[in-house]
Design a protein around this motif. Structure first.
Motif, PDB file in Angstrom:
ATOM      1  N   PRO A   1       0.829  -1.210   0.000  1.00 33.55           N
ATOM      2  CA  PRO A   1       0.000   0.000   0.000  1.00 33.55           C
ATOM      3  C   PRO A   1       0.866   1.264   0.000  1.00 33.55           C
ATOM      4  CG  PRO A   1       0.199  -0.837   2.220  1.00 33.55           C
ATOM      5  CD  PRO A   1       1.050  -1.733   1.350  1.00 33.55           C
ATOM      6  N   ARG A   2       0.351   2.342  -0.612  1.00 28.83           N
ATOM      7  CA  ARG A   2       1.041   3.624  -0.518  1.00 28.83           C
ATOM      8  C   ARG A   2       0.048   4.766  -0.709  1.00 28.83           C
ATOM      9  NH1 ARG A   2       3.703   1.952  -5.679  1.00 28.83           N
ATOM     10  NH2 ARG A   2       2.928   3.233  -7.385  1.00 28.83           N
ATOM     11  N   VAL A   3       0.393   5.920  -0.169  1.00 29.56           N
ATOM     12  CA  VAL A   3      -0.431   7.129  -0.252  1.00 29.56           C
ATOM     13  C   VAL A   3       0.394   8.225  -0.903  1.00 29.56           C
ATOM     14  CG1 VAL A   3      -1.680   8.890   1.037  1.00 29.56           C
ATOM     15  CG2 VAL A   3      -1.780   6.505   1.784  1.00 29.56           C
ATOM     16  N   MET A   4      -0.205   8.922  -1.883  1.00 22.99           N
ATOM     17  CA  MET A   4       0.473   9.986  -2.611  1.00 22.99           C
ATOM     18  C   MET A   4      -0.269  11.308  -2.407  1.00 22.99           C
ATOM     19  SD  MET A   4       2.875   8.199  -4.268  1.00 22.99           S
ATOM     20  CE  MET A   4       3.377   9.174  -5.679  1.00 22.99           C
ATOM     21  N   MET A   5       0.487  12.400  -2.299  1.00 18.37           N
ATOM     22  CA  MET A   5      -0.088  13.734  -2.122  1.00 18.37           C
ATOM     23  C   MET A   5       0.459  14.657  -3.204  1.00 18.37           C
ATOM     24  SD  MET A   5       0.281  16.290   1.178  1.00 18.37           S
ATOM     25  CE  MET A   5       2.062  16.355   0.998  1.00 18.37           C
ATOM     26  N   ARG A   6      -0.445  15.453  -3.806  1.00 19.77           N
ATOM     27  CA  ARG A   6      -0.009  16.393  -4.839  1.00 19.77           C
ATOM     28  C   ARG A   6       0.646  17.604  -4.208  1.00 19.77           C
ATOM     29  NH1 ARG A   6      -4.746  17.861  -8.334  1.00 19.77           N
ATOM     30  NH2 ARG A   6      -5.099  19.515  -6.808  1.00 19.77           N
ATOM     31  N   VAL A   7       1.867  17.932  -4.666  1.00 17.97           N
ATOM     32  CA  VAL A   7       2.600  19.073  -4.130  1.00 17.97           C
ATOM     33  C   VAL A   7       2.763  20.185  -5.162  1.00 17.97           C
ATOM     34  CG1 VAL A   7       3.828  17.731  -2.399  1.00 17.97           C
ATOM     35  CG2 VAL A   7       4.795  17.938  -4.695  1.00 17.97           C
ATOM     36  N   GLN A   8       2.640  19.851  -6.437  1.00 15.10           N
ATOM     37  CA  GLN A   8       2.665  20.793  -7.542  1.00 15.10           C
ATOM     38  C   GLN A   8       1.730  20.232  -8.614  1.00 15.10           C
ATOM     39  OE1 GLN A   8       4.185  23.759  -7.914  1.00 15.10           O
ATOM     40  NE2 GLN A   8       5.199  23.717  -5.910  1.00 15.10           N
TER      41      GLN A   8
ATOM     42  N   GLY B   1       4.892   4.543   1.810  1.00 18.22           N
ATOM     43  CA  GLY B   1       4.119   3.342   2.066  1.00 18.22           C
ATOM     44  C   GLY B   1       4.987   2.256   2.649  1.00 18.22           C
ATOM     45  N   VAL B   2       4.544   1.034   2.523  1.00 18.53           N
ATOM     46  CA  VAL B   2       5.292  -0.123   3.000  1.00 18.53           C
ATOM     47  C   VAL B   2       5.322  -1.176   1.895  1.00 18.53           C
ATOM     48  CG1 VAL B   2       4.673   0.300   5.402  1.00 18.53           C
ATOM     49  CG2 VAL B   2       3.278  -1.247   4.027  1.00 18.53           C
ATOM     50  N   ASP B   3       6.318  -2.051   1.985  1.00 18.10           N
ATOM     51  CA  ASP B   3       6.448  -3.153   1.043  1.00 18.10           C
ATOM     52  C   ASP B   3       6.784  -4.405   1.851  1.00 18.10           C
ATOM     53  OD1 ASP B   3       7.150  -5.048  -0.847  1.00 18.10           O
ATOM     54  OD2 ASP B   3       8.256  -3.656  -2.105  1.00 18.10           O
ATOM     55  N   VAL B   4       5.886  -5.377   1.810  1.00 13.88           N
ATOM     56  CA  VAL B   4       6.103  -6.640   2.505  1.00 13.88           C
ATOM     57  C   VAL B   4       5.945  -7.769   1.495  1.00 13.88           C
ATOM     58  CG1 VAL B   4       5.368  -8.182   4.362  1.00 13.88           C
ATOM     59  CG2 VAL B   4       5.228  -5.701   4.677  1.00 13.88           C
ATOM     60  N   GLU B   5       6.994  -8.578   1.328  1.00 14.79           N
ATOM     61  CA  GLU B   5       6.954  -9.696   0.388  1.00 14.79           C
ATOM     62  C   GLU B   5       7.563 -10.934   1.052  1.00 14.79           C
ATOM     63  OE1 GLU B   5       7.995  -8.906  -3.684  1.00 14.79           O
ATOM     64  OE2 GLU B   5       8.045  -6.736  -3.311  1.00 14.79           O
ATOM     65  N   TYR B   6       6.807 -12.031   1.023  1.00 12.98           N
ATOM     66  CA  TYR B   6       7.255 -13.297   1.597  1.00 12.98           C
ATOM     67  C   TYR B   6       7.274 -14.356   0.507  1.00 12.98           C
ATOM     68  CZ  TYR B   6       7.163 -17.693   4.184  1.00 12.98           C
ATOM     69  OH  TYR B   6       7.435 -18.959   4.649  1.00 12.98           O
ATOM     70  N   ASP B   7       8.395 -15.059   0.391  1.00 17.70           N
ATOM     71  CA  ASP B   7       8.525 -16.121  -0.605  1.00 17.70           C
ATOM     72  C   ASP B   7       9.029 -17.393   0.062  1.00 17.70           C
ATOM     73  OD1 ASP B   7       8.103 -15.400  -3.588  1.00 17.70           O
ATOM     74  OD2 ASP B   7       9.092 -13.628  -2.757  1.00 17.70           O
ATOM     75  N   ASP B   8       8.395 -18.504  -0.302  1.00 14.10           N
ATOM     76  CA  ASP B   8       8.766 -19.818   0.220  1.00 14.10           C
ATOM     77  C   ASP B   8       8.911 -20.771  -0.966  1.00 14.10           C
ATOM     78  OD1 ASP B   8       9.202 -22.116   1.640  1.00 14.10           O
ATOM     79  OD2 ASP B   8       7.166 -22.259   2.451  1.00 14.10           O
ATOM     80  N   ALA B   9      10.140 -21.273  -1.189  1.00 14.34           N
ATOM     81  CA  ALA B   9      10.401 -22.215  -2.273  1.00 14.34           C
ATOM     82  C   ALA B   9      10.224 -23.634  -1.737  1.00 14.34           C
ATOM     83  CB  ALA B   9      11.811 -22.022  -2.822  1.00 14.34           C
ATOM     84  N   THR B  10       9.223 -24.341  -2.246  1.00 15.71           N
ATOM     85  CA  THR B  10       8.928 -25.699  -1.787  1.00 15.71           C
ATOM     86  C   THR B  10       8.975 -26.677  -2.962  1.00 15.71           C
ATOM     87  OG1 THR B  10       6.532 -25.505  -2.127  1.00 15.71           O
ATOM     88  CG2 THR B  10       7.414 -24.726  -0.019  1.00 15.71           C
TER      89      THR B  10
END
Length: 384
Positions: free
Chosen positions: A162-169, A177-186
């Motif tokens: 998820p992320r939030v953007m604000m207009r400045v110009q 925002g945040v970035d969460v990624e989980y990977d499991d090789a089975t």
């Protein structure tokens, strides 16, 4: 993740009927063909109806490819405006997509762009749960081109962005925002001798970080721009203090430009790069080949710390809801950004069919080819 090839029954039948119906006068509602009735039930409208809050459309279909076997895929597309959005603010979109196959591959994902007020604020989200049989060649170009390195495994993963953007110009946004990624090789084909089993990061990797974003964006409609340009910079810092297994940094760069040629024809350019520094695990390397960049290359074969691609695409509106695209592209991977200047640049090209499922929302079927490789993709919205 290579996108499964999906051929929706409704889309195929609609394509067959469209040319014949395009020159005919409007039909009486009592004599509408059964395929038009099916499309209407699925939400394939020519106008957007926001009277119920969200204008939904659903597109199901069977598919087959060698990695996943037979399966069923579906996508639900929603168009809407938040209550505080002004009349001329572009439509917000949500895309919920999923699939399941006879080989055990399955997944579900959500992509969302919400524009608030007069587009002063944007909320962007992408997330997915996947379980997919795939392959691994190792890190770097030399490993990728040696088929003896190819080994099968099943990727189980979770993505939350998820992320939030604000207009400045005018047309300029910053955010975080945040970035969460989980990977499991089975289910490693080579068991304890697998390159993934002996990788210092292990077969299970959690990467968690904070993101910063810059966007200069004049595109008229994000899912299918007719004109404008966009410069997007996304930086992420992954740290153990934030739950990550390793410490590293990532920078993602995108520059897109669109030129309107005829009434609905578009010439589009795209430059995309992803660069990593630090203790980068195998699951977070820059990967060449997906349903947006270098279409046709197996996603995961070419991976390294740095990647850069460029493509040009002509989008040709044929008639009514139908269109085609043609593209040429090139891309490379390297151990660092400087290494891209002397890297092996790979060729890419392809052709695609478009069906306008909703106003400015296209269903696309693309076939891409590269060096000793090819792939087919069914997606919602344009590649870039």
């Amino acid at each position: 993740m290579r996108t499964p090839l999906v051929i929706p029954l409704a889309l195929a039948l609609a394509a067959a009927n469209a040319a014949a119906q395009s020159s005919e006068p409007a039909q009486d509602p009592e004599h509408v063909s059964w395929i038009d009735k099916v499309l209407n039930k699925l939400g394939a409208s020519k106008q957007v109806d926001l009277s119920h809050g969200i204008d939904w459309g659903v597109l199901p279909g069977p598919f087959y490819n060698p990695e996943m076997g037979f399966g069923i895929g579906a996508a639900a597309i929603g168009l809407y405006k938040p209550k505080n959005a002004e009349e001329d603010t572009q439509l917000s979109t949500v895309n919920i997509h999923g699939f399941a196959t006879t080989t055990g591959a399955l997944g579900i994902g959500v992509d969302n762009n919400t524009f608030f007020a007069d587009d002063s604020y944007r909320f962007v989200f992408s997330g997915a749960l996947i379980n997919i049989p795939t392959s691994y060649w190792g890190i770097g170009y030399d490993n990728a081109v040696n088929d003896a390195n190819k080994e099968g495994y099943t990727r189980r993963g979770v993505v939350f962005k998820p992320r939030v953007m604000m207009r400045v110009q005018p047309n300029t946004y910053i955010g975080g925002g945040v970035d969460v990624e989980y990977d499991d090789a089975t289910h490693l084909d080579r068991g304890a001798n697998s390159a993934l089993a002996t990788d210092p990061h292990g077969t299970r990797v959690l990467s968690s970080g904070l993101t910063a974003h810059f966007s200069y964006d004049t595109r008229d409609f994000l899912p299918n721009p007719y004109k404008g340009q966009a410069l997007l910079l996304n930086g992420t810092v992954y740290r153990r203090a934030l739950g990550s297994d390793t410490d590293f940094e990532s920078l993602e760069l995108t520059y897109d430009r669109y030129f309107r040629m005829r009434e609905r024809d578009v010439l589009a350019f795209d430059i995309y790069g992803k660069f990593n520094w630090g203790d980068v695990p195998w699951s977070m390397m820059s990967i060449l080949g997906d349903n947006k960049h270098m279409r046709g290359y197996f996603m995961g074969q070419y991976r390294d710390k740095a990647m850069l691609t460029a493509q040009v695409e002509y989008r040709w509106h044929i008639v009514g809801r139908q269109g085609m695209v043609f593209w040429l592209a090139t891309g490379a991977i390297a151990g660092n950004p400087g290494g891209l200047t002397s890297a092996h640049w790979l060729p890419n090209g392809g052709v695609g069919y478009r069906f306008e499922f909703k106003p400015r929302v296209n269903v696309r079927f693309d076939v891409g080819v590269g060096r000793q490789t090819k792939g087919a993709y069914f997606q919602i919205n344009e590649a870039f």
